[in-house]
Design a protein around this motif. Structure first.
Motif, PDB file in Angstrom:
ATOM      1  N   MET A  69       0.868  -1.195   0.000  1.00 38.65           N
ATOM      2  CA  MET A  69       0.000   0.000   0.000  1.00 38.65           C
ATOM      3  C   MET A  69       0.894   1.231   0.000  1.00 38.65           C
ATOM      4  N   SER A  70       0.422   2.200  -0.637  1.00 41.37           N
ATOM      5  CA  SER A  70       1.343   3.291  -0.934  1.00 41.37           C
ATOM      6  C   SER A  70       1.383   4.353   0.163  1.00 41.37           C
ATOM      7  N   ALA A  71       2.430   5.126   0.093  1.00 40.13           N
ATOM      8  CA  ALA A  71       2.568   6.262   1.002  1.00 40.13           C
ATOM      9  C   ALA A  71       1.565   7.334   0.604  1.00 40.13           C
ATOM     10  N   ARG A  72       1.194   8.142   1.567  1.00 41.90           N
ATOM     11  CA  ARG A  72       0.220   9.185   1.283  1.00 41.90           C
ATOM     12  C   ARG A  72       0.684  10.519   1.820  1.00 41.90           C
ATOM     13  N   MET A  73       0.362  11.557   1.066  1.00 47.56           N
ATOM     14  CA  MET A  73       0.694  12.914   1.475  1.00 47.56           C
ATOM     15  C   MET A  73      -0.134  13.326   2.690  1.00 47.56           C
ATOM     16  N   ILE A  74       0.503  14.016   3.617  1.00 46.49           N
ATOM     17  CA  ILE A  74      -0.233  14.559   4.755  1.00 46.49           C
ATOM     18  C   ILE A  74      -0.351  16.069   4.553  1.00 46.49           C
ATOM     19  N   MET A  75      -1.564  16.560   4.685  1.00 46.95           N
ATOM     20  CA  MET A  75      -1.813  17.981   4.429  1.00 46.95           C
ATOM     21  C   MET A  75      -2.287  18.667   5.707  1.00 46.95           C
ATOM     22  N   LYS A  76      -1.929  19.942   5.816  1.00 46.03           N
ATOM     23  CA  LYS A  76      -2.444  20.740   6.935  1.00 46.03           C
ATOM     24  C   LYS A  76      -3.708  21.440   6.434  1.00 46.03           C
ATOM     25  N   LEU A  77      -4.857  20.841   6.715  1.00 45.50           N
ATOM     26  CA  LEU A  77      -6.121  21.405   6.228  1.00 45.50           C
ATOM     27  C   LEU A  77      -6.734  22.323   7.290  1.00 45.50           C
ATOM     28  N   HIS A  78      -7.627  23.167   6.822  1.00 46.26           N
ATOM     29  CA  HIS A  78      -8.329  24.067   7.751  1.00 46.26           C
ATOM     30  C   HIS A  78      -9.753  23.564   7.960  1.00 46.26           C
ATOM     31  N   VAL A  79     -10.188  23.607   9.192  1.00 50.00           N
ATOM     32  CA  VAL A  79     -11.579  23.275   9.493  1.00 50.00           C
ATOM     33  C   VAL A  79     -12.415  24.490   9.080  1.00 50.00           C
ATOM     34  N   SER A  80     -13.273  24.301   8.087  1.00 47.83           N
ATOM     35  CA  SER A  80     -14.035  25.457   7.594  1.00 47.83           C
ATOM     36  C   SER A  80     -15.463  25.461   8.122  1.00 47.83           C
ATOM     37  N   ASP A  81     -15.924  24.330   8.625  1.00 45.41           N
ATOM     38  CA  ASP A  81     -17.275  24.289   9.179  1.00 45.41           C
ATOM     39  C   ASP A  81     -17.376  23.149  10.181  1.00 45.41           C
ATOM     40  N   VAL A  82     -18.153  23.372  11.222  1.00 37.39           N
ATOM     41  CA  VAL A  82     -18.390  22.353  12.244  1.00 37.39           C
ATOM     42  C   VAL A  82     -19.864  22.377  12.598  1.00 37.39           C
ATOM     43  N   TYR A  83     -20.513  21.222  12.606  1.00 38.23           N
ATOM     44  CA  TYR A  83     -21.862  21.183  13.180  1.00 38.23           C
ATOM     45  C   TYR A  83     -22.096  19.820  13.811  1.00 38.23           C
ATOM     46  N   ASP A  84     -23.052  19.770  14.727  1.00 36.49           N
ATOM     47  CA  ASP A  84     -23.356  18.511  15.395  1.00 36.49           C
ATOM     48  C   ASP A  84     -24.562  17.863  14.730  1.00 36.49           C
ATOM     49  N   GLU A  85     -24.316  16.738  14.091  1.00 38.76           N
ATOM     50  CA  GLU A  85     -25.389  15.985  13.448  1.00 38.76           C
ATOM     51  C   GLU A  85     -26.253  15.311  14.507  1.00 38.76           C
ATOM     52  N   ALA A  86     -25.640  14.939  15.610  1.00 34.46           N
ATOM     53  CA  ALA A  86     -26.324  14.359  16.765  1.00 34.46           C
ATOM     54  C   ALA A  86     -25.537  14.846  17.974  1.00 34.46           C
ATOM     55  N   PRO A  87     -26.082  14.682  19.181  1.00 32.55           N
ATOM     56  CA  PRO A  87     -25.361  15.212  20.347  1.00 32.55           C
ATOM     57  C   PRO A  87     -23.911  14.701  20.437  1.00 32.55           C
ATOM     58  N   ASP A  88     -23.668  13.480  19.960  1.00 30.69           N
ATOM     59  CA  ASP A  88     -22.304  12.942  20.071  1.00 30.69           C
ATOM     60  C   ASP A  88     -21.637  12.744  18.711  1.00 30.69           C
ATOM     61  N   VAL A  89     -22.231  13.267  17.645  1.00 26.81           N
ATOM     62  CA  VAL A  89     -21.631  13.107  16.312  1.00 26.81           C
ATOM     63  C   VAL A  89     -21.377  14.476  15.701  1.00 26.81           C
ATOM     64  N   ARG A  90     -20.117  14.799  15.537  1.00 27.38           N
ATOM     65  CA  ARG A  90     -19.746  16.106  14.999  1.00 27.38           C
ATOM     66  C   ARG A  90     -19.268  15.954  13.555  1.00 27.38           C
ATOM     67  N   VAL A  91     -19.743  16.822  12.696  1.00 26.81           N
ATOM     68  CA  VAL A  91     -19.348  16.805  11.287  1.00 26.81           C
ATOM     69  C   VAL A  91     -18.403  17.974  11.035  1.00 26.81           C
ATOM     70  N   LEU A  92     -17.244  17.648  10.472  1.00 21.87           N
ATOM     71  CA  LEU A  92     -16.253  18.685  10.178  1.00 21.87           C
ATOM     72  C   LEU A  92     -16.048  18.774   8.678  1.00 21.87           C
ATOM     73  N   THR A  93     -15.970  19.997   8.186  1.00 20.82           N
ATOM     74  CA  THR A  93     -15.629  20.236   6.781  1.00 20.82           C
ATOM     75  C   THR A  93     -14.201  20.751   6.741  1.00 20.82           C
ATOM     76  N   LEU A  94     -13.407  20.158   5.855  1.00 26.17           N
ATOM     77  CA  LEU A  94     -11.979  20.485   5.792  1.00 26.17           C
ATOM     78  C   LEU A  94     -11.639  21.014   4.406  1.00 26.17           C
ATOM     79  N   ARG A  95     -10.885  22.090   4.385  1.00 26.72           N
ATOM     80  CA  ARG A  95     -10.456  22.672   3.115  1.00 26.72           C
ATOM     81  C   ARG A  95      -8.958  22.922   3.132  1.00 26.72           C
ATOM     82  N   HIS A  96      -8.393  22.956   1.932  1.00 27.33           N
ATOM     83  CA  HIS A  96      -6.964  23.237   1.828  1.00 27.33           C
ATOM     84  C   HIS A  96      -6.751  24.746   1.850  1.00 27.33           C
ATOM     85  N   PRO A  97      -5.768  25.221   2.624  1.00 27.44           N
ATOM     86  CA  PRO A  97      -5.578  26.674   2.706  1.00 27.44           C
ATOM     87  C   PRO A  97      -5.102  27.289   1.396  1.00 27.44           C
ATOM     88  N   ILE A  98      -4.458  26.508   0.530  1.00 26.70           N
ATOM     89  CA  ILE A  98      -3.900  27.073  -0.709  1.00 26.70           C
ATOM     90  C   ILE A  98      -4.487  26.401  -1.954  1.00 26.70           C
TER      91      ILE A  98
END
Lengths: 315, 188
Positions: free
Chosen positions: A1-30
């Motif tokens: 299995m191959s190596a993978r790039m690690i990126m420093k992404l920004h959290v652009s949105d957060v909401y709670d789908e359920a009291p214990d389930v959080r949904v995060l949206t991640l975007r690349h800064p550049i």
């Protein structure tokens, strides 16, 4: 299995789908486009302590501008989900790998049967978007303990009659019955299951008579087998004939690294597939959750799998 | 065998020659990665530390993929021209042209007008900093895997140069790159 790039992404949105389930949206800064993903893919999220957690991508796979993950808070877990819930906010930086897919949709299937339990619904959220868009024949069976299962509105809207939701907190409500559902082997039908160990076990039992290539599992937790007692063994290096001893309390991966082998790894739990290695001449005790039966003939995961007495590795 | 044929002759190319004529190279981009496998980040200014690398880079910290392998790897360079040849699909070793951007090739410096393959064992300056050419960089499968691009064969023999930093200092894109007479290095 191959190596993978690690990126420093920004959290652009957060909401709670359920009291214990959080949904995060991640975007690349550049970059405008993130690495491509396919339905069923997951990313590695790096924790501050260097450990890795894997989360399925739940967003529209054709949208390359963002990744979305859903993280269930597990207070009894290993601490990763708690850190996500407590520390990742809009504007936070998250260290995320390019996606990998060990749980892709079969291109040969005429019908897809998706079986989800709890937060194991996440890989299917991407799958049903693709299957619906392509007008493919599928059914999603989603069992949840929550009175209002996370993502149920989204699924009902998108899937219509193709989704059945089972709320297991209600003892009177109907349950998904894997034995009945998979009693008859159907040519061209592929089964996909992701959820707690009890659901995986039930589907494994119910599909034991199915061709293995038609049944797919996604497992994010290691195999817990209290009866397994690790034994020491030897590794022979094919290129040099050197023999390395792996004590009972250490992994092949650890011993090889100590000897100077530069080997990629990620989860070190036998679920991600990064440290796959080809072997010959030996009986391997496979303890991973990622290799298929066919792959196990000549490949092993160095992080968790062991060998009887001796194995030769293609290194 | 006749006596004279066994007489040891000094091969013409046995000693490093400093006769390669070039000048006027330019530094185009500086990139570092904080750790192995991390995406490269572009810098507008970098601090080169003699014998170590670029401050903040994985090889400066000793946590790069190849850090455990003994070799000169303070800083790595690649020619902008080589990247342009990939876009032209030269050599035509793959189905289609490859766009390998400076942010993706995982070498620290992208340079133009610098004959890197001629600089093994030789000294040159980037702005105020002095580099010495170490070994030619070799393309690796790791790069192919991490990029998902078939760059291994097309980069063969022009994958860049691994250098040591002889005298540190600050570098910036646009800095001039020129050869340096080794006798000057001895007086430093």
């Amino acid at each position: 299995m191959s190596a993978r790039m690690i990126m420093k992404l920004h959290v652009s949105d957060v909401y709670d789908e359920a009291p214990d389930v959080r949904v995060l949206t991640l975007r690349h800064p550049i970059r405008r486009e993130l690495p491509e993903s396919t339905p069923g893919a997951h990313v590695d999220l790096r924790l501050p302590n260097g450990k890795i957690r894997q989360y399925s991508l739940i967003g529209d796979p054709t949208d390359r501008t963002q990744y979305r993950i859903a993280v269930k808070r597990e207070d009894d877990g290993r601490g990763g989900s708690r850190w996500v819930h407590e520390s990742l906010k809009v504007g936070s930086e998250a260290h995320v790998s390019a996606p990998r897919n060990n749980f892709g949709l079969s291109s040969e299937a005429q019908k897809h049967v998706l079986v989800a339990g709890g937060i194991g619904v996440t890989p299917f959220l991407a799958m049903v978007q693709e299957l619906s868009a392509a007008d493919q024949h599928y059914t999603l069976h989603y069992s949840s303990r929550q009175p209002v299962p996370p993502f149920s509105d989204f699924l009902k809207d998108l899937c219509g009659d193709s989704v059945s939701i089972y709320t297991t907190h209600d003892p009177q409500a109907p349950r998904f019955d894997a034995e009945t559902a998979f009693k008859t082997v159907e040519d061209g039908t592929h089964i996909y299951c992701c959820g707690p160990a009890s659901l995986i076990d039930a589907v494994k039992r119910a599909t034991a008579h199915w061709p293995p290539e038609q049944v797919h599992f996604e497992v994010f937790e290691p195999v817990i087998d209290e009866n397994f007692t690790p034994e020491p063994f030897d590794i022979r290096i094919a290129s040099t004939d050197a023999v390395l001893h792996v004590p009972a309390d250490r992994s092949a991966l650890d011993v090889l690294r100590e000897e100077g082998f530069v080997l990629p790894s990620s989860c070190e739990l036998g679920v991600c597939g990064t440290c796959k290695c080809t072997y010959s001449d030996g009986t391997v005790i496979h303890r991973d959750q990622v290799l298929s039966t066919a792959e196990r003939q000549d490949q092993m995961m160095l992080c968790v799998s062991r060998a009887r007495v001796r194995v030769t590795l293609d290194l | 065998m006749p006596e004279n044929s066994t007489k040891k002759q000094v091969p013409v190319y046995a000693e490093p020659s400093y006769q390669t004529e070039w000048q006027g190279g330019r530094l185009e981009h500086i990139h570092i990665a904080p750790e192995a496998s991390y995406e490269m980040e572009e810098l507008q200014e970098a601090n080169c530390v003699a014998g170590k690398g670029i401050e903040g880079d994985r090889y400066y910290k000793g946590v790069g993929t190849y850090s455990p392998k003994p070799d000169v790897r303070d800083i790595t360079l690649i020619e902008a021209e080589a990247l342009e040849h990939l876009v032209l699909n030269q050599p035509p070793m793959q189905d289609e042209p490859i766009v390998l951007k400076p942010v993706d090739h995982r070498r620290n410096l992208t340079v133009r007008g610098v004959p890197l393959n001629h600089l093994v064992g030789k000294y040159f300056t980037v702005g105020e900093v002095i580099f010495k050419g170490g070994r030619l960089n070799f393309p690796c499968r790791y790069l192919e895997e991490i990029l998902g691009l078939p760059v291994y064969l097309p980069l063969y023999n022009r994958s860049g140069l691994n250098c040591s930093i002889i005298r540190g200092g600050t570098i910036r894109p646009g800095d001039a790159i020129n050869p340096l007479d080794p006798s000057i290095v001895k007086t430093l």
